[in-house]
Design a protein around this motif. Structure first.
Motif, PDB file in Angstrom:
ATOM      1  N   HIS A 246      -5.784   4.076  13.072  1.00 44.69           N
ATOM      2  CA  HIS A 246      -4.372   3.683  13.105  1.00 44.69           C
ATOM      3  C   HIS A 246      -4.080   2.892  14.379  1.00 44.69           C
ATOM      4  CE1 HIS A 246      -3.137   6.855  16.091  1.00 44.69           C
ATOM      5  NE2 HIS A 246      -4.258   7.384  15.649  1.00 44.69           N
ATOM      6  N   GLY A 247      -3.038   2.059  14.298  1.00 47.19           N
ATOM      7  CA  GLY A 247      -2.649   1.247  15.446  1.00 47.19           C
ATOM      8  C   GLY A 247      -1.163   0.948  15.435  1.00 47.19           C
ATOM      9  N   TYR A 248      -0.645   0.559  16.619  1.00 51.21           N
ATOM     10  CA  TYR A 248       0.779   0.269  16.777  1.00 51.21           C
ATOM     11  C   TYR A 248       0.935  -0.773  17.864  1.00 51.21           C
ATOM     12  CZ  TYR A 248       5.701   0.990  18.035  1.00 51.21           C
ATOM     13  OH  TYR A 248       7.037   0.795  18.313  1.00 51.21           O
ATOM     14  N   PHE A 249       1.872  -1.725  17.643  1.00 51.33           N
ATOM     15  CA  PHE A 249       2.135  -2.748  18.659  1.00 51.33           C
ATOM     16  C   PHE A 249       3.610  -3.126  18.591  1.00 51.33           C
ATOM     17  CE2 PHE A 249       2.136  -7.214  20.194  1.00 51.33           C
ATOM     18  CZ  PHE A 249       1.657  -6.962  21.482  1.00 51.33           C
ATOM     19  N   GLU A 250       4.260  -3.174  19.751  1.00 49.21           N
ATOM     20  CA  GLU A 250       5.683  -3.510  19.791  1.00 49.21           C
ATOM     21  C   GLU A 250       5.980  -4.481  20.926  1.00 49.21           C
ATOM     22  OE1 GLU A 250       7.853   0.149  20.399  1.00 49.21           O
ATOM     23  OE2 GLU A 250       7.721  -0.019  22.581  1.00 49.21           O
ATOM     24  N   SER A 274       8.250  -4.173  15.997  1.00 53.60           N
ATOM     25  CA  SER A 274       6.994  -3.424  16.019  1.00 53.60           C
ATOM     26  C   SER A 274       6.285  -3.514  14.679  1.00 53.60           C
ATOM     27  CB  SER A 274       7.249  -1.945  16.363  1.00 53.60           C
ATOM     28  OG  SER A 274       7.956  -1.308  15.312  1.00 53.60           O
ATOM     29  N   ASN A 275       4.970  -3.314  14.734  1.00 49.92           N
ATOM     30  CA  ASN A 275       4.136  -3.216  13.536  1.00 49.92           C
ATOM     31  C   ASN A 275       3.236  -1.996  13.658  1.00 49.92           C
ATOM     32  OD1 ASN A 275       4.141  -6.639  13.776  1.00 49.92           O
ATOM     33  ND2 ASN A 275       4.709  -5.690  11.839  1.00 49.92           N
ATOM     34  N   THR A 276       3.059  -1.306  12.556  1.00 48.45           N
ATOM     35  CA  THR A 276       2.191  -0.134  12.492  1.00 48.45           C
ATOM     36  C   THR A 276       1.223  -0.307  11.333  1.00 48.45           C
ATOM     37  OG1 THR A 276       3.998   1.256  13.297  1.00 48.45           O
ATOM     38  CG2 THR A 276       2.110   2.377  12.342  1.00 48.45           C
ATOM     39  N   ALA A 277      -0.033   0.070  11.529  1.00 43.80           N
ATOM     40  CA  ALA A 277      -1.026  -0.005  10.463  1.00 43.80           C
ATOM     41  C   ALA A 277      -1.941   1.211  10.536  1.00 43.80           C
ATOM     42  CB  ALA A 277      -1.847  -1.291  10.573  1.00 43.80           C
ATOM     43  N   SER A 278      -2.333   1.721   9.369  1.00 40.62           N
ATOM     44  CA  SER A 278      -3.275   2.839   9.337  1.00 40.62           C
ATOM     45  C   SER A 278      -4.014   2.859   8.009  1.00 40.62           C
ATOM     46  CB  SER A 278      -2.553   4.178   9.550  1.00 40.62           C
ATOM     47  OG  SER A 278      -1.761   4.499   8.426  1.00 40.62           O
ATOM     48  N   TYR A 279      -5.193   3.449   8.035  1.00 39.22           N
ATOM     49  CA  TYR A 279      -5.957   3.647   6.804  1.00 39.22           C
ATOM     50  C   TYR A 279      -6.750   4.937   6.958  1.00 39.22           C
ATOM     51  CZ  TYR A 279      -8.167   2.391   2.419  1.00 39.22           C
ATOM     52  OH  TYR A 279      -8.554   2.376   1.092  1.00 39.22           O
ATOM     53  N   VAL A 298      -1.399   1.921   4.983  1.00 39.99           N
ATOM     54  CA  VAL A 298       0.027   1.787   5.290  1.00 39.99           C
ATOM     55  C   VAL A 298       0.205   0.695   6.340  1.00 39.99           C
ATOM     56  CG1 VAL A 298       2.112   2.918   6.154  1.00 39.99           C
ATOM     57  CG2 VAL A 298       0.472   4.227   4.792  1.00 39.99           C
ATOM     58  N   PHE A 299       1.135  -0.232   6.085  1.00 43.88           N
ATOM     59  CA  PHE A 299       1.509  -1.237   7.070  1.00 43.88           C
ATOM     60  C   PHE A 299       3.034  -1.291   7.127  1.00 43.88           C
ATOM     61  CE2 PHE A 299       2.862  -5.515   8.269  1.00 43.88           C
ATOM     62  CZ  PHE A 299       2.166  -5.685   9.466  1.00 43.88           C
ATOM     63  N   SER A 300       3.607  -1.241   8.330  1.00 46.02           N
ATOM     64  CA  SER A 300       5.057  -1.247   8.472  1.00 46.02           C
ATOM     65  C   SER A 300       5.488  -2.310   9.471  1.00 46.02           C
ATOM     66  CB  SER A 300       5.570   0.124   8.924  1.00 46.02           C
ATOM     67  OG  SER A 300       5.110   0.430  10.224  1.00 46.02           O
ATOM     68  N   ASP A 301       6.675  -2.829   9.230  1.00 44.27           N
ATOM     69  CA  ASP A 301       7.286  -3.820  10.108  1.00 44.27           C
ATOM     70  C   ASP A 301       8.717  -3.367  10.386  1.00 44.27           C
ATOM     71  OD1 ASP A 301       7.131  -6.853  11.134  1.00 44.27           O
ATOM     72  OD2 ASP A 301       9.109  -6.507  10.242  1.00 44.27           O
ATOM     73  N   ASN A 327      10.514  -2.148   6.942  1.00 42.28           N
ATOM     74  CA  ASN A 327       9.761  -2.507   5.735  1.00 42.28           C
ATOM     75  C   ASN A 327       8.401  -1.826   5.797  1.00 42.28           C
ATOM     76  OD1 ASN A 327      11.546  -4.668   4.456  1.00 42.28           O
ATOM     77  ND2 ASN A 327      11.284  -5.479   6.517  1.00 42.28           N
ATOM     78  N   ASN A 328       8.023  -1.161   4.706  1.00 42.20           N
ATOM     79  CA  ASN A 328       6.757  -0.431   4.654  1.00 42.20           C
ATOM     80  C   ASN A 328       5.973  -0.846   3.410  1.00 42.20           C
ATOM     81  OD1 ASN A 328       7.158   1.734   6.902  1.00 42.20           O
ATOM     82  ND2 ASN A 328       9.052   1.781   5.715  1.00 42.20           N
ATOM     83  N   LEU A 329       4.753  -1.291   3.633  1.00 39.79           N
ATOM     84  CA  LEU A 329       3.855  -1.686   2.548  1.00 39.79           C
ATOM     85  C   LEU A 329       2.705  -0.691   2.484  1.00 39.79           C
ATOM     86  CD1 LEU A 329       3.096  -3.880   0.417  1.00 39.79           C
ATOM     87  CD2 LEU A 329       1.680  -4.914   2.229  1.00 39.79           C
ATOM     88  N   CYS A 330       2.512  -0.078   1.324  1.00 40.36           N
ATOM     89  CA  CYS A 330       1.420   0.875   1.118  1.00 40.36           C
ATOM     90  C   CYS A 330       0.483   0.319   0.051  1.00 40.36           C
ATOM     91  CB  CYS A 330       1.959   2.232   0.683  1.00 40.36           C
ATOM     92  SG  CYS A 330       3.179   2.950   1.805  1.00 40.36           S
ATOM     93  N   TRP A 331      -0.812   0.572   0.208  1.00 42.18           N
ATOM     94  CA  TRP A 331      -1.778   0.022  -0.743  1.00 42.18           C
ATOM     95  C   TRP A 331      -3.037   0.888  -0.760  1.00 42.18           C
ATOM     96  CZ3 TRP A 331      -1.848  -1.284   4.319  1.00 42.18           C
ATOM     97  CH2 TRP A 331      -3.087  -1.404   4.943  1.00 42.18           C
ATOM     98  N   GLY A 332      -3.895   0.607  -1.732  1.00 42.71           N
ATOM     99  CA  GLY A 332      -5.200   1.252  -1.787  1.00 42.71           C
ATOM    100  C   GLY A 332      -5.255   2.373  -2.806  1.00 42.71           C
ATOM    101  N   GLY A 333      -6.311   3.201  -2.671  1.00 40.48           N
ATOM    102  CA  GLY A 333      -6.500   4.331  -3.569  1.00 40.48           C
ATOM    103  C   GLY A 333      -5.593   5.493  -3.220  1.00 40.48           C
ATOM    104  N   VAL A 334      -5.614   6.505  -4.095  1.00 43.25           N
ATOM    105  CA  VAL A 334      -4.775   7.690  -3.932  1.00 43.25           C
ATOM    106  C   VAL A 334      -5.552   8.776  -3.204  1.00 43.25           C
ATOM    107  CG1 VAL A 334      -3.510   9.500  -5.157  1.00 43.25           C
ATOM    108  CG2 VAL A 334      -3.438   7.138  -5.986  1.00 43.25           C
ATOM    109  N   ALA A 335      -4.996   9.289  -2.104  1.00 46.55           N
ATOM    110  CA  ALA A 335      -5.650  10.352  -1.340  1.00 46.55           C
ATOM    111  C   ALA A 335      -5.804  11.607  -2.206  1.00 46.55           C
ATOM    112  CB  ALA A 335      -4.828  10.668  -0.092  1.00 46.55           C
ATOM    113  N   ASN A 336      -6.961  12.240  -2.112  1.00 45.27           N
ATOM    114  CA  ASN A 336      -7.305  13.466  -2.834  1.00 45.27           C
ATOM    115  C   ASN A 336      -7.418  13.275  -4.348  1.00 45.27           C
ATOM    116  OD1 ASN A 336      -7.411  14.842  -0.420  1.00 45.27           O
ATOM    117  ND2 ASN A 336      -5.371  15.740  -0.618  1.00 45.27           N
ATOM    118  N   GLU A 337      -7.578  12.037  -4.803  1.00 44.75           N
ATOM    119  CA  GLU A 337      -7.918  11.809  -6.205  1.00 44.75           C
ATOM    120  C   GLU A 337      -9.437  11.851  -6.325  1.00 44.75           C
ATOM    121  OE1 GLU A 337      -6.576   8.774  -9.755  1.00 44.75           O
ATOM    122  OE2 GLU A 337      -7.172   7.913  -7.825  1.00 44.75           O
TER     123      GLU A 337
END
Length: 396
Positions: A246-250, A274-279, A298-301, A327-337
């Motif tokens: 994960h990362g964060y920058f403001e 700020s922007n936040t990103a995690s996987y 997850v990516f947020s602005d 604004n929050n953008l989520c993508w990818g597979g489903v956790a615990n599937e």
């Protein structure tokens, strides 16, 4: 069990050992006073408490920056819920054209506690603030314990159905076996999750007057919670096995400031972005690390404006008001599937307003409201939200 505890104890001793050479400062904060669910506790004692212990000391004599040790202890009592995901496959309800195989939802009482310890060392000098470091490296360990109990309302003779047993009082079958979607609800429903982490911080910002900032700030971190780190100690099924990046920058810029003769703030405003990103990777994601709507990325602005009012009576008495667009953008597979077949992309957007009042650095009052106009993958109408809270801080 001793072998499972050994890595945790060794890491804790490594982090604590530099602190035994001198006295340790103590800072204790109580964040929120609440009677709990169904007035549990009769409103006579706090049911959400956070204790912080910290100390500065020297590790490298050649550096002007002292090392920093901190230990956080936290506990709370509240309600929680689950549902919308198949117990055995982790498949989300929104991905199924028909009803889930086990479309069961429930509420439960959730006592929670966690312990976080870390050691931090700074390097270099912040070009905007000579008293702070340019880069900080933090190494730590976090241990998270939670229980899932029947709702407290049942003890008052409520008509509600119990959550984990059937109408005759026998344990529901799903809670005695391994549950892919909800690993913290299996077996005894007492879950312990441990993970180690490393975080690198960048400090190129400054607080010119109270609550008015300018400059750059960011961090990047890695968290690792494998099964062998005592994450199968309380049940025969593991409750954690993940890696998270994960990362964060403001960026912040002062629009204007008006100071009193003694240097206190009369009125000031700054704008921030700020922007936040995690996987998150792994087959077993614990409850406290489940990402938004369980999508792994997850990516947020965020952009916001903060107006800070005058300091009055003392330097730690003031108010501020913040308006933000998120604004929050989520993508990818489903956790615990279990099979990882479901993929999705979703967008969430909202406008939020927050009012904060600080009195003598001891009492904090917050009121916030927001309007969610894009609500993501679940089919929901736009909605207004609001929240208020009060917290108290004590330092020794």
């Amino acid at each position: 069990m001793r072998k499972k505890l050994l890595p945790i104890l060794l890491l804790a001793l490594c982090l604590l050992s530099p602190c035994f050479s001198d006295s340790i400062s103590l800072s204790t904060s109580i964040n929120g006073i609440s009677g709990g669910e169904y007035s549990f506790g009769l409103g006579m004692f706090p049911l959400g408490t956070d204790f912080d212990f910290y100390k500065y000391f020297t590790i490298f004599p050649s550096l002007k920056n002292k090392a920093y040790f901190e230990s956080n202890l936290f506990f709370s009592f509240k309600n929680s819920s689950f549902g919308g995901y198949d117990f055995y496959t982790g498949r989300p309800q929104w991905a199924e054209k028909t009803f889930l195989n086990d479309n069961y939802e429930g509420n439960f009482f959730k006592p929670t506690a966690w312990w976080n310890i870390f050691l931090e060392q700074g390097f270099g000098t912040n070009p905007l603030d000579e008293d702070s470091s340019l880069i900080d490296l933090r190494l730590g360990l976090c241990s998270y314990y939670t229980m899932a109990l029947e709702p407290l309302g049942l003890s008052k003779g409520a008509a509600a159905e119990p959550t984990f047993v059937d109408s005759e009082g026998y344990l529901r079958p799903i809670f005695s076996s391994q549950i892919a979607a909800y690993p913290w609800l299996q077996g005894s429903r007492n879950s312990l999750n441990n993970y180690i982490y490393a975080t690198l911080y960048l400090n190129m910002d400054i607080e010119d007057v109270e609550n008015t900032y300018e400059g750059l700030y960011g961090y990047m971190g890695l968290e690792y919670g494998p099964t062998w780190l005592a994450n199968d100690m309380l049940t025969k099924y593991p409750t954690s096995d993940f890696i998270r990046l994960h990362g964060y920058f403001e960026q912040k810029m002062i629009l204007y400031e008006w100071k009193q003769d003694n240097g206190w703030n009369w009125n000031s405003m700054y704008i921030g972005h700020s922007n936040t990103a995690s996987y998150i990777w792994g087959g077993i994601i614990p409850e406290n690390k489940i990402p938004d709507d369980r999508l792994r990325g997850v990516f947020s602005d965020k952009i916001w404006i903060t107006l800070t009012g005058p300091q009055f009576i003392s330097g730690d008495c003031y108010t501020y008001f913040t308006v933000s667009l998120n604004n929050n953008l989520c993508w990818g597979g489903v956790a615990n599937e279990t099979d990882g077949k479901t993929k999705a992309i979703e967008l969430k957007s909202n406008v939020n307003m927050k009012f904060h009042l600080l009195l003598f650095g001891f009492i904090n009052f917050d009121y916030s409201c927001g309007y969610e106009f894009i609500r993501g993958i679940w089919a929901k109408y736009p909605a207004w939200t609001q929240n208020a809270g009060i917290s108290f801080y004590v330092s020794l």
